[in-house]
Design a protein around this motif. Sequence first.
Motif, PDB file in Angstrom:
ATOM      1  N   SER A 134       0.817  -1.214   0.000  1.00  0.00           N
ATOM      2  CA  SER A 134       0.000   0.000   0.000  1.00  0.00           C
ATOM      3  C   SER A 134       0.853   1.267   0.000  1.00  0.00           C
ATOM      4  O   SER A 134       0.311   2.369  -0.065  1.00  0.00           O
ATOM      5  N   SER A 135       2.179   1.112   0.090  1.00  0.00           N
ATOM      6  CA  SER A 135       3.048   2.291   0.195  1.00  0.00           C
ATOM      7  C   SER A 135       4.039   2.416  -0.957  1.00  0.00           C
ATOM      8  O   SER A 135       4.822   3.362  -0.995  1.00  0.00           O
ATOM      9  N   GLY A 136       4.010   1.485  -1.894  1.00  0.00           N
ATOM     10  CA  GLY A 136       5.010   1.487  -2.958  1.00  0.00           C
ATOM     11  C   GLY A 136       5.010   2.723  -3.822  1.00  0.00           C
ATOM     12  O   GLY A 136       6.061   3.165  -4.306  1.00  0.00           O
ATOM     13  N   ALA A 137       3.830   3.329  -4.016  1.00  0.00           N
ATOM     14  CA  ALA A 137       3.736   4.493  -4.911  1.00  0.00           C
ATOM     15  C   ALA A 137       4.398   5.734  -4.337  1.00  0.00           C
ATOM     16  O   ALA A 137       4.707   6.675  -5.081  1.00  0.00           O
ATOM     17  N   LEU A 138       4.634   5.759  -3.019  1.00  0.00           N
ATOM     18  CA  LEU A 138       5.175   6.968  -2.398  1.00  0.00           C
ATOM     19  C   LEU A 138       6.558   7.318  -2.940  1.00  0.00           C
ATOM     20  O   LEU A 138       6.902   8.493  -3.072  1.00  0.00           O
TER      21      LEU A 138
END
Length: 576
Positions: A134-138
């Motif tokens: 859920s945090s890869g796009a950051l």
Amino acid sequence: MNLTPSQVIVLATPVFFLLIAIEFAWGYAKGRNTYRLNDVINSISLGMLSQISAVFTRLFRIGIYTAIYSSVALFPDEAFWTTWYGWLIALVFYDFCYYWLHRAGHESAVFWAAHVVHHQSQDYNLSTALRQTSSGALLGWIFYVPMAIAGVPPLVFGVVVLIDLLYQFWVHTEHVPKLGWFDRWFCSPSNHRVHHAVNDHYLDRNYGGILIVWDRLFGSFHEEDEKCIYGTRSPLNSWDPLWSNAEVYWALAKDSWHARNWGDKLRIWFKPPGWRPADVTARFPKPPFDITRLQRYHPPMTRALMWFGAVQFVVLLQGVALFLWYADNLPALQSAVWLGVLAIGLWAVGAALQGRLTMTEVLLIEAAALATATSALGLVELHRVFKPLALGFALVFVAARAHPIRAESRFDLILGAGLVFSLAGDVLLMFPGFFIPGLLSFLVAHLFYIALFKQGQAWFPSRRALAATLGVGALMYAFLFAGLNPVLRFAVAAYVIVIALMAAQAIGRATVLRDRASLGVAIGAGFFMLSDALLATNKFAQPLPMAQLWVLGTYYLAQVLIVHNARPATAGQRAG
């Protein structure tokens, strides 16, 4: 009709589940089943959490890309990029960039903190493919900046992202053998099994998304030549999807905090995963990885819990699909509320599967989340269903837990009485004109809670806690005083004193018992004070934005902490 990426995923979901069912049936028939219900639910829950959180990380995935494309694109010829060869070039370009992002995800700790989610499963099957961060796009958007600069239009970029992602689904299986020439050029099941393995010579190999030639070109390829052992070298040992996303970030933060050298505090985040400064390693040693001692995480489940988990999973899946279908047309605040409800539901089911919550507690938490959301969003009729239902489940839980320990049932009778009067207060406050009766109901509930926390303890064991809670109460009363009429001044004063005494008794109990359960109760009492302070501020002093979200959110958190921790359930009572 133009479909959003989220809607494409919703439409693709039945296909994913059909293929998963086929793989399961094939493995079962061949005596090589690769599925476990708890692991499947956890993997797909992480996929659901990834997709609903993507609604809010779209700025990083598409927004920044579009901004760069609009400003500095060198060859923004849309006619070229939408030819068949333009699409092919864009897809290969994306796969090349993905290779380097994927490689960074294994060779730099901060990128591994996001990517680790995909590797935590100790099984390898098609459901593992849906296990996404859920945090890869950051930070991941950085690796696709070259495509924006080159001039690949955002629409083309978005489509090739989906193509590359959907391709990678089928390679997550143990049932497809080596494929000869195909393995030499493309990411295949054999190649990707190596990537997911923790065997020494398989570690950090085969990063390609569609093409495996990148690995052959850049020295990261390894042939599958021995049985793969799956998972990570620091096993998650949890079915909690929120902790799954946070565990490595938390470990890095702790090591960074403990490092004495300021350079090391920064290097920890960018060095390869597992790197630790010498001083941190010396003070907080970790055992070396031993593949021969690796054990599969599989807490026991009753048949009832298995059915409960499966039904809950199906219901949550429908909720996620409904949210994703309409998410792009929802206001951001409304989307955030539903994201919170769905995340809480996924967390609660995971907690039940590993024995941290009972089935009744899961229903309590879900009803509380829905009561809070429906109130915050003005869904009055639904709110009137879920609000009493929440504490109704709490009462069922207390009764079920008390049944095997009749000799000590007085404790649970007092807790049940506190919940009954809280439930009466909940119902009364739903209707205009019943504020005073509702306030009196909660006042009686808190008196029962004071009696509950007194069981086996002295009155107010911590004088500091008593002084602090009464002081906070006095300040709150002074803040509210001008907005109260004479009747309310008396009623609110009595209420403030009682809730301050309740919190003081709970905190004092925690200072004596010094265990996690009593600390949980004390924290719950603190949230009770906070909830009442927010309610009073909104009603008598200053209207708060989304007041019901904060008032009910803290109120239900208080009730859950007290109900769960007031008398911790034994292992034999977890099936309720």
